[in-house]
Design a protein around this motif. Structure first.
Motif, mmCIF file in Angstrom:
data_model
loop_
_atom_site.group_PDB
_atom_site.id
_atom_site.type_symbol
_atom_site.label_atom_id
_atom_site.label_comp_id
_atom_site.label_asym_id
_atom_site.label_seq_id
_atom_site.Cartn_x
_atom_site.Cartn_y
_atom_site.Cartn_z
ATOM 1 N N LEU A 194 10.416 21.225 8.165
ATOM 2 C CA LEU A 194 9.093 21.332 8.028
ATOM 3 C C LEU A 194 8.246 21.810 9.285
ATOM 4 C CD1 LEU A 194 8.639 17.718 6.590
ATOM 5 C CD2 LEU A 194 7.515 19.792 5.675
ATOM 6 N N ILE A 195 7.538 22.977 9.029
ATOM 7 C CA ILE A 195 6.725 23.467 10.137
ATOM 8 C C ILE A 195 5.345 23.742 9.777
ATOM 9 C CG2 ILE A 195 8.808 24.875 10.779
ATOM 10 C CD1 ILE A 195 7.516 27.475 9.157
ATOM 11 N N LEU A 196 4.417 23.763 10.926
ATOM 12 C CA LEU A 196 3.136 24.152 10.792
ATOM 13 C C LEU A 196 2.897 25.385 10.343
ATOM 14 C CD1 LEU A 196 2.148 22.528 14.025
ATOM 15 C CD2 LEU A 196 1.687 21.488 11.864
ATOM 16 N N PRO A 222 -0.933 18.475 -0.520
ATOM 17 C CA PRO A 222 -1.592 18.474 0.709
ATOM 18 C C PRO A 222 -1.068 17.606 1.920
ATOM 19 C CG PRO A 222 -2.876 17.737 -1.182
ATOM 20 C CD PRO A 222 -1.543 17.647 -1.595
ATOM 21 N N TYR A 223 -0.803 18.661 2.950
ATOM 22 C CA TYR A 223 -0.293 18.051 4.093
ATOM 23 C C TYR A 223 -0.187 19.044 5.217
ATOM 24 C CZ TYR A 223 3.849 15.412 6.644
ATOM 25 O OH TYR A 223 4.289 14.846 7.735
ATOM 26 N N GLN A 224 -0.118 18.424 6.390
ATOM 27 C CA GLN A 224 -0.463 19.284 7.674
ATOM 28 C C GLN A 224 0.959 20.327 7.748
ATOM 29 O OE1 GLN A 224 -0.050 16.153 7.712
ATOM 30 N NE2 GLN A 224 0.940 15.510 9.821
ATOM 31 N N LYS A 225 2.199 20.054 7.240
ATOM 32 C CA LYS A 225 3.101 21.154 7.382
ATOM 33 C C LYS A 225 3.605 21.632 6.185
ATOM 34 C CE LYS A 225 5.031 18.943 11.653
ATOM 35 N NZ LYS A 225 6.179 17.976 12.175
ATOM 36 N N GLU A 249 10.808 16.142 10.148
ATOM 37 C CA GLU A 249 11.140 17.578 10.905
ATOM 38 C C GLU A 249 11.662 18.345 9.715
ATOM 39 O OE1 GLU A 249 14.239 17.134 13.805
ATOM 40 O OE2 GLU A 249 13.286 16.189 15.162
ATOM 41 N N GLY A 250 12.082 17.846 8.408
ATOM 42 C CA GLY A 250 12.549 18.437 7.272
ATOM 43 C C GLY A 250 12.484 17.532 6.055
#
Length: 159
Positions: free
Chosen positions: A12-14, A26-29, A144-145
């Motif tokens: 997961l990344i920005l 909907p999510y920040q990453k 993180e993922g």
């Protein structure tokens, strides 16, 4: 009957959209990868290819091929459907488990099932999607993922 198993994982990344089952969540990453990094669809593709005896997702859609850059997992799934039809294989059932700490994806599962059913031309009743956390352990627990596991069964097509 043939059975296949698939697994996929992405960090997961920005700055990326979170796409699961062809739905933007909907999510920040978002999940990072060469394509849309849809772990749910990628694990499904690997399970279908395994059951069909057709290798894996990397053989069909290499991550160093620019034509697959940011491509939708649903578009890749369309190509897998063509392989199944050519081999006269019909989907009996699909069972997917998505593992991520957040966000909650339960509100999107019916849409995901509809997306998959539409591409594979099957009833959404043949598709089961579950979500779970990693109980705050490991890279998934640290947000993180995400990972996805999938099992499918195929039958000889009677058409």
């Amino acid at each position: 009957m043939r059975v296949g198993f698939g697994y996929d994982v992405h960090p997961l990344i920005l700055g990326r959209k979170l796409i699961l089952g062809g739905e933007v969540i909907p999510y920040q990453k978002g999940l990072d990868g060469h394509s849309d990094a849809d772990v749910l669809i990628h694990s499904l593709i690997d399970a279908l290819l395994g059951a069909a005896g057709e290798g894996d997702i990397g053989q069909h859609f290499p991550d160093n091929d620019e034509q697959y850059k940011n491509i939708s997992g649903l578009k890749l799934l369309e190509n897998i459907y063509k392989i199944l039809k050519r081999k006269k294989l019909a989907i009996n059932n699909i069972d997917v488990s998505v593992v991520l700490e957040e966000p909650r994806i339960a509100p999107f599962i019916m849409k995901m099932k509809k997306n998959i059913a539409q591409v594979l031309k099957i009833s959404s009743e043949k598709i089961n999607i579950k979500a779970t956390t990693n109980e705050k352990m490991g890279f998934i627990g640290r947000r993180e993922g995400a990972a996805s596991y999938c099992v499918v069964s195929l039958n000889e097509d009677s058409d």
